[in-house]
Design an enzyme around this catalytic site. Sequence first.
Site, PDB file in Angstrom:
ATOM      1  CG  ASN A  45      -0.438  -0.186   2.516  1.00  9.79           C
ATOM      2  OD1 ASN A  45       0.604  -0.789   2.685  1.00  9.79           O
ATOM      3  ND2 ASN A  45      -1.121   0.334   3.519  1.00  9.79           N
ATOM      4  CB  VAL A  46       1.562   3.723  -2.259  1.00 13.12           C
ATOM      5  CG1 VAL A  46       2.196   5.098  -2.429  1.00 13.12           C
ATOM      6  CG2 VAL A  46       2.571   2.627  -2.595  1.00 13.12           C
ATOM      7  CD  GLU A  47      -1.512   4.832   4.543  1.00 15.58           C
ATOM      8  OE1 GLU A  47      -0.993   5.661   5.315  1.00 15.58           O
ATOM      9  OE2 GLU A  47      -2.220   3.888   4.933  1.00 15.58           O
ATOM     10  CB  CYS A  56      -5.373  -1.301  -1.726  1.00 15.20           C
ATOM     11  SG  CYS A  56      -6.674  -0.630  -0.682  1.00 15.20           S
ATOM     12  CD  GLU A  58      -5.461  -5.886  -1.433  1.00  9.79           C
ATOM     13  OE1 GLU A  58      -4.992  -4.746  -1.275  1.00  9.79           O
ATOM     14  OE2 GLU A  58      -6.131  -6.466  -0.571  1.00  9.79           O
ATOM     15  CB  CYS A  89     -10.912  -2.877   0.676  1.00  9.91           C
ATOM     16  SG  CYS A  89     -10.374  -2.149  -0.889  1.00  9.91           S
ATOM     17  CB  CYS A  92      -8.780  -4.694  -3.469  1.00  7.06           C
ATOM     18  SG  CYS A  92      -7.755  -3.218  -3.306  1.00  7.06           S
TER      19      CYS A  92
HETATM   20  N1  THU Z   1      -5.284  -1.581   2.647  1.00  9.20           N
HETATM   21  C1  THU Z   1      -4.736  -2.349   1.667  1.00  9.20           C
HETATM   22  O1  THU Z   1      -3.636  -2.071   1.182  1.00  9.20           O
HETATM   23  N2  THU Z   1      -5.439  -3.435   1.247  1.00  9.20           N
HETATM   24  C2  THU Z   1      -6.631  -3.850   1.768  1.00  9.20           C
HETATM   25  O2  THU Z   1      -7.225  -4.789   1.273  1.00  9.20           O
HETATM   26  C3  THU Z   1      -7.176  -3.151   2.944  1.00  9.20           C
HETATM   27  C4  THU Z   1      -6.568  -1.818   3.243  1.00  9.20           C
HETATM   28  C5  THU Z   1      -4.518  -0.409   3.126  1.00  9.20           C
HETATM   29  C6  THU Z   1      -5.069   0.917   2.706  1.00  9.20           C
HETATM   30  C7  THU Z   1      -4.501   1.826   3.774  1.00  9.20           C
HETATM   31  O3  THU Z   1      -3.215   2.271   3.381  1.00  9.20           O
HETATM   32  C8  THU Z   1      -4.378   0.947   4.997  1.00  9.20           C
HETATM   33  O4  THU Z   1      -4.504  -0.394   4.529  1.00  9.20           O
HETATM   34  C9  THU Z   1      -5.413   1.203   6.074  1.00  9.20           C
HETATM   35  O5  THU Z   1      -6.681   1.150   5.535  1.00  9.20           O
END
Ligand code: THU
Length: 135
Positions: A45-47, A56, A58, A89, A92
Amino acid sequence: MSKVDWPALRKAAVEVMHRAYAPYSKFPVGAAGLVDDGRVVVGCNVENAAYGVVLCAECGMVSQLHATGGGRFVAMACVDADGHPLLPCGRCRQLLWENGGPKMLVDSKDGPLTMAELLPRAFGVEDLEAIAHEH
Ligand code: THU
């Protein structure tokens, strides 16, 4: 391809989880997908400072699927910071549906689940084609 090496897939997911950029949620995620040609592709994941722009793990994995030659997903493992399985999620699940289909397997604490179980009665490319054929 009948056998999935789940420990190897989880290990790849844990490795890439350590590369996550998650300074806001502090919730790093790693995903590793087995492709039908035997490749393993990964994503983290990259925020973003604009919180809603988050990518996400995925999403990155799906991008790497196409960037490295395409194919179809057979199986995926997604992990949290403790290495425990995470289910994707909703957004995804839609991405995985398009690139793996109903039989794709997703790791869970209760064992592998199919995408058909995770996204029942999904919208997909067939719905677009159904309309295209009417016009
Ligand atoms: N996140 C994912 O990378 N994949 C998922 O299926 C659920 C959530 C990440 C998004 C965010 O950076 C962090 O988890 C918290 O929600």
